[in-house]
Design a protein around this motif. Structure first.
Motif, PDB file in Angstrom:
ATOM      1  N   MET A   1      -5.046   8.514  20.518  1.00 16.55           N
ATOM      2  CA  MET A   1      -5.546   7.376  21.255  1.00 16.55           C
ATOM      3  C   MET A   1      -5.033   7.409  22.699  1.00 16.55           C
ATOM      4  SD  MET A   1      -3.653   3.880  20.169  1.00 16.55           S
ATOM      5  CE  MET A   1      -3.025   2.655  21.528  1.00 16.55           C
ATOM      6  N   LYS A   2      -6.388   6.756  23.453  1.00 15.66           N
ATOM      7  CA  LYS A   2      -6.142   6.818  24.866  1.00 15.66           C
ATOM      8  C   LYS A   2      -4.977   5.835  25.395  1.00 15.66           C
ATOM      9  CE  LYS A   2      -8.834   6.671  28.920  1.00 15.66           C
ATOM     10  NZ  LYS A   2     -10.046   6.804  29.568  1.00 15.66           N
ATOM     11  N   THR A   3      -4.222   6.345  26.390  1.00 15.42           N
ATOM     12  CA  THR A   3      -3.278   5.445  27.139  1.00 15.42           C
ATOM     13  C   THR A   3      -3.834   4.700  28.215  1.00 15.42           C
ATOM     14  OG1 THR A   3      -1.436   6.727  26.524  1.00 15.42           O
ATOM     15  CG2 THR A   3      -0.932   5.402  28.173  1.00 15.42           C
ATOM     16  N   HIS A   4      -3.829   3.448  28.504  1.00 13.81           N
ATOM     17  CA  HIS A   4      -4.238   2.696  29.730  1.00 13.81           C
ATOM     18  C   HIS A   4      -3.288   2.204  30.545  1.00 13.81           C
ATOM     19  CE1 HIS A   4      -8.357   2.552  27.823  1.00 13.81           C
ATOM     20  NE2 HIS A   4      -7.711   2.148  26.681  1.00 13.81           N
ATOM     21  N   SER A   5      -3.464   2.687  31.616  1.00 12.35           N
ATOM     22  CA  SER A   5      -2.431   2.079  32.638  1.00 12.35           C
ATOM     23  C   SER A   5      -2.962   1.875  33.833  1.00 12.35           C
ATOM     24  CB  SER A   5      -1.474   3.472  33.120  1.00 12.35           C
ATOM     25  OG  SER A   5      -2.313   4.679  33.384  1.00 12.35           O
ATOM     26  N   ALA A   6      -2.273   1.254  34.977  1.00 18.70           N
ATOM     27  CA  ALA A   6      -2.840   0.735  36.136  1.00 18.70           C
ATOM     28  C   ALA A   6      -1.520   1.008  37.165  1.00 18.70           C
ATOM     29  CB  ALA A   6      -3.454  -0.633  36.213  1.00 18.70           C
ATOM     30  N   SER A   7      -2.072   1.896  38.322  1.00 19.74           N
ATOM     31  CA  SER A   7      -0.830   2.032  39.205  1.00 19.74           C
ATOM     32  C   SER A   7      -1.327   1.680  40.525  1.00 19.74           C
ATOM     33  CB  SER A   7      -0.550   3.543  39.329  1.00 19.74           C
ATOM     34  OG  SER A   7       0.161   3.919  40.401  1.00 19.74           O
ATOM     35  N   HIS A   8      -0.561   0.312  41.297  1.00 19.31           N
ATOM     36  CA  HIS A   8      -1.149  -0.004  42.577  1.00 19.31           C
ATOM     37  C   HIS A   8      -0.573   0.789  43.917  1.00 19.31           C
ATOM     38  CE1 HIS A   8      -2.860  -3.394  40.102  1.00 19.31           C
ATOM     39  NE2 HIS A   8      -2.055  -3.185  39.362  1.00 19.31           N
ATOM     40  N   THR A   9      -1.379   0.758  44.643  1.00 23.41           N
ATOM     41  CA  THR A   9      -0.875   0.971  46.123  1.00 23.41           C
ATOM     42  C   THR A   9      -1.905   0.458  47.291  1.00 23.41           C
ATOM     43  OG1 THR A   9      -0.071   2.757  47.531  1.00 23.41           O
ATOM     44  CG2 THR A   9      -2.198   3.121  46.223  1.00 23.41           C
ATOM     45  N   THR A  10      -1.415   0.349  48.383  1.00 27.23           N
ATOM     46  CA  THR A  10      -1.995  -0.362  49.540  1.00 27.23           C
ATOM     47  C   THR A  10      -1.860   0.856  50.505  1.00 27.23           C
ATOM     48  OG1 THR A  10      -1.635  -2.470  49.025  1.00 27.23           O
ATOM     49  CG2 THR A  10      -2.264  -2.002  51.146  1.00 27.23           C
ATOM     50  N   LEU A  11      -3.229   0.967  51.032  1.00 27.17           N
ATOM     51  CA  LEU A  11      -3.437   2.009  52.322  1.00 27.17           C
ATOM     52  C   LEU A  11      -3.636   1.056  53.610  1.00 27.17           C
ATOM     53  CD1 LEU A  11      -5.986   4.610  50.815  1.00 27.17           C
ATOM     54  CD2 LEU A  11      -3.467   4.688  50.664  1.00 27.17           C
ATOM     55  N   THR A  12      -3.154   1.281  54.717  1.00 26.32           N
ATOM     56  CA  THR A  12      -3.369   0.743  55.777  1.00 26.32           C
ATOM     57  C   THR A  12      -3.508   1.722  57.011  1.00 26.32           C
ATOM     58  OG1 THR A  12      -2.142  -1.092  55.248  1.00 26.32           O
ATOM     59  CG2 THR A  12      -2.669  -1.062  57.439  1.00 26.32           C
ATOM     60  N   ILE A  13      -4.517   1.895  57.547  1.00 25.48           N
ATOM     61  CA  ILE A  13      -5.077   2.952  58.540  1.00 25.48           C
ATOM     62  C   ILE A  13      -5.623   2.286  59.841  1.00 25.48           C
ATOM     63  CG2 ILE A  13      -6.232   4.936  59.059  1.00 25.48           C
ATOM     64  CD1 ILE A  13      -6.011   5.385  55.841  1.00 25.48           C
ATOM     65  N   GLU A  14      -5.187   2.612  61.004  1.00 31.95           N
ATOM     66  CA  GLU A  14      -5.785   1.808  62.179  1.00 31.95           C
ATOM     67  C   GLU A  14      -6.406   3.103  62.980  1.00 31.95           C
ATOM     68  OE1 GLU A  14      -3.269  -0.639  64.601  1.00 31.95           O
ATOM     69  OE2 GLU A  14      -2.996  -1.937  62.790  1.00 31.95           O
ATOM     70  N   ARG A  15      -7.276   2.774  63.890  1.00 27.59           N
ATOM     71  CA  ARG A  15      -7.937   3.663  64.562  1.00 27.59           C
ATOM     72  C   ARG A  15      -8.325   3.087  66.110  1.00 27.59           C
ATOM     73  NH1 ARG A  15      -6.311   6.884  61.651  1.00 27.59           N
ATOM     74  NH2 ARG A  15      -7.258   8.613  60.795  1.00 27.59           N
ATOM     75  N   THR A  16      -7.989   3.560  67.152  1.00 22.62           N
ATOM     76  CA  THR A  16      -8.649   3.108  68.637  1.00 22.62           C
ATOM     77  C   THR A  16      -9.798   3.851  68.793  1.00 22.62           C
ATOM     78  OG1 THR A  16      -6.384   2.227  69.017  1.00 22.62           O
ATOM     79  CG2 THR A  16      -8.045   2.459  70.748  1.00 22.62           C
ATOM     80  N   LEU A  17     -10.863   3.074  68.839  1.00 19.20           N
ATOM     81  CA  LEU A  17     -12.212   3.777  69.079  1.00 19.20           C
ATOM     82  C   LEU A  17     -12.613   3.418  70.605  1.00 19.20           C
ATOM     83  CD1 LEU A  17     -13.984   2.295  66.078  1.00 19.20           C
ATOM     84  CD2 LEU A  17     -12.677   4.495  66.101  1.00 19.20           C
ATOM     85  N   ARG A  18     -13.070   4.404  71.200  1.00 21.00           N
ATOM     86  CA  ARG A  18     -13.552   4.419  72.864  1.00 21.00           C
ATOM     87  C   ARG A  18     -15.100   4.088  72.510  1.00 21.00           C
ATOM     88  NH1 ARG A  18     -10.533   9.018  72.240  1.00 21.00           N
ATOM     89  NH2 ARG A  18     -12.779  10.152  72.737  1.00 21.00           N
ATOM     90  N   ALA A  19     -15.377   2.824  72.184  1.00 19.59           N
ATOM     91  CA  ALA A  19     -16.701   2.404  71.914  1.00 19.59           C
ATOM     92  C   ALA A  19     -16.771   0.935  71.908  1.00 19.59           C
ATOM     93  CB  ALA A  19     -17.359   3.196  70.841  1.00 19.59           C
ATOM     94  N   PRO A  20     -17.689   0.177  72.278  1.00 20.23           N
ATOM     95  CA  PRO A  20     -17.834  -1.240  72.095  1.00 20.23           C
ATOM     96  C   PRO A  20     -17.907  -1.618  70.427  1.00 20.23           C
ATOM     97  CG  PRO A  20     -19.558  -0.426  73.317  1.00 20.23           C
ATOM     98  CD  PRO A  20     -18.959   0.729  72.811  1.00 20.23           C
ATOM     99  N   ARG A  21     -17.079  -2.817  70.335  1.00 25.22           N
ATOM    100  CA  ARG A  21     -16.854  -3.309  68.788  1.00 25.22           C
ATOM    101  C   ARG A  21     -18.268  -3.347  67.933  1.00 25.22           C
ATOM    102  NH1 ARG A  21     -14.275  -9.223  67.867  1.00 25.22           N
ATOM    103  NH2 ARG A  21     -16.230  -9.703  68.693  1.00 25.22           N
ATOM    104  N   ALA A  22     -19.416  -3.888  68.659  1.00 24.22           N
ATOM    105  CA  ALA A  22     -20.529  -3.792  68.065  1.00 24.22           C
ATOM    106  C   ALA A  22     -21.263  -2.617  67.338  1.00 24.22           C
ATOM    107  CB  ALA A  22     -21.599  -4.534  68.753  1.00 24.22           C
ATOM    108  N   ARG A  23     -20.788  -1.514  68.390  1.00 16.06           N
ATOM    109  CA  ARG A  23     -21.214  -0.228  67.936  1.00 16.06           C
ATOM    110  C   ARG A  23     -20.435   0.467  66.872  1.00 16.06           C
ATOM    111  NH1 ARG A  23     -20.480   4.678  71.950  1.00 16.06           N
ATOM    112  NH2 ARG A  23     -21.288   3.150  73.295  1.00 16.06           N
ATOM    113  N   ALA A  24     -19.013   0.005  66.630  1.00 19.22           N
ATOM    114  CA  ALA A  24     -18.379   0.465  65.616  1.00 19.22           C
ATOM    115  C   ALA A  24     -18.743  -0.242  64.420  1.00 19.22           C
ATOM    116  CB  ALA A  24     -16.914   0.069  65.881  1.00 19.22           C
ATOM    117  N   PHE A  25     -18.992  -1.573  64.528  1.00 19.45           N
ATOM    118  CA  PHE A  25     -19.523  -2.078  63.321  1.00 19.45           C
ATOM    119  C   PHE A  25     -20.821  -1.786  62.692  1.00 19.45           C
ATOM    120  CE2 PHE A  25     -21.780  -5.870  61.052  1.00 19.45           C
ATOM    121  CZ  PHE A  25     -20.801  -6.303  60.411  1.00 19.45           C
TER     122      PHE A  25
END
Length: 158
Positions: free
Chosen positions: A1-25
């Motif tokens: 029988m297969k065991t069912h599980s759910a393990s939660h986590t949150t990733l948060t990553i920031e980058r500062t880009l040397r480019a305009p916002r429209a280009r990044a988008f």
């Protein structure tokens, strides 16, 4: 029988880009642009890729790793605010097994240096899949790749 599980986590990553916002988008929104940076392992073999960037649109990416195992990414776009925010839900499969489901937000803010890009992902690892920090590492690599792409590519079109 297969065991069912759910393990939660949150990733948060920031980058500062040397480019305009429209280009990044646009690096996230334009299929040709995104295909150039959306990989974390150059040696893996691309099988297929598609991007329909609109609310309700989908994105699919399938690659084979060096062992031939197919890694499949399937996303749906839930919210898009031009040059400001992208929210999407996606799942990841290894072979036929779904290993995770996620809700991701990419936000863009104009700064004096260019653009602050903030990536937040709420992920659920499923049925005993032991990630061992590989999702964080892979996401860090992806964000490094998009940063390098945005900072060198001045001709991104929408």
């Amino acid at each position: 029988m297969k065991t069912h599980s759910a393990s939660h986590t949150t990733l948060t990553i920031e980058r500062t880009l040397r480019a305009p916002r429209a280009r990044a988008f646009r690096a996230w929104a334009n299929p040709e642009a995104k295909r150039q940076w959306f990989a974390c392992h150059d040696e893996w073999v691309p099988l297929d890729y598609s991007l329909d960037f609109r609310i309700g649109g989908t994105e699919q990416n399938r690659v084979a790793d060096s062992s031939g195992i197919v890694h499949a990414y399937s996303a749906i776009y839930l919210d898009i605010v031009q040059d400001a925010r992208i929210i999407y839900a996606y799942d990841m499969k290894l072979g036929d097994a779904t290993i995770s489901a996620s809700l991701a937000t990419v936000a863009f803010e104009t700064t004096s240096a260019g653009t602050k890009m903030m990536f937040t992902e709420q992920v659920v690892f499923l049925d005993g899949y032991a990630d061992n920090s590989s999702r964080l590492q892979g996401t860090e690599i992806l964000l490094d790749r998009v940063q390098a792409f945005v900072e060198r590519e001045t001709s991104i079109v929408h």
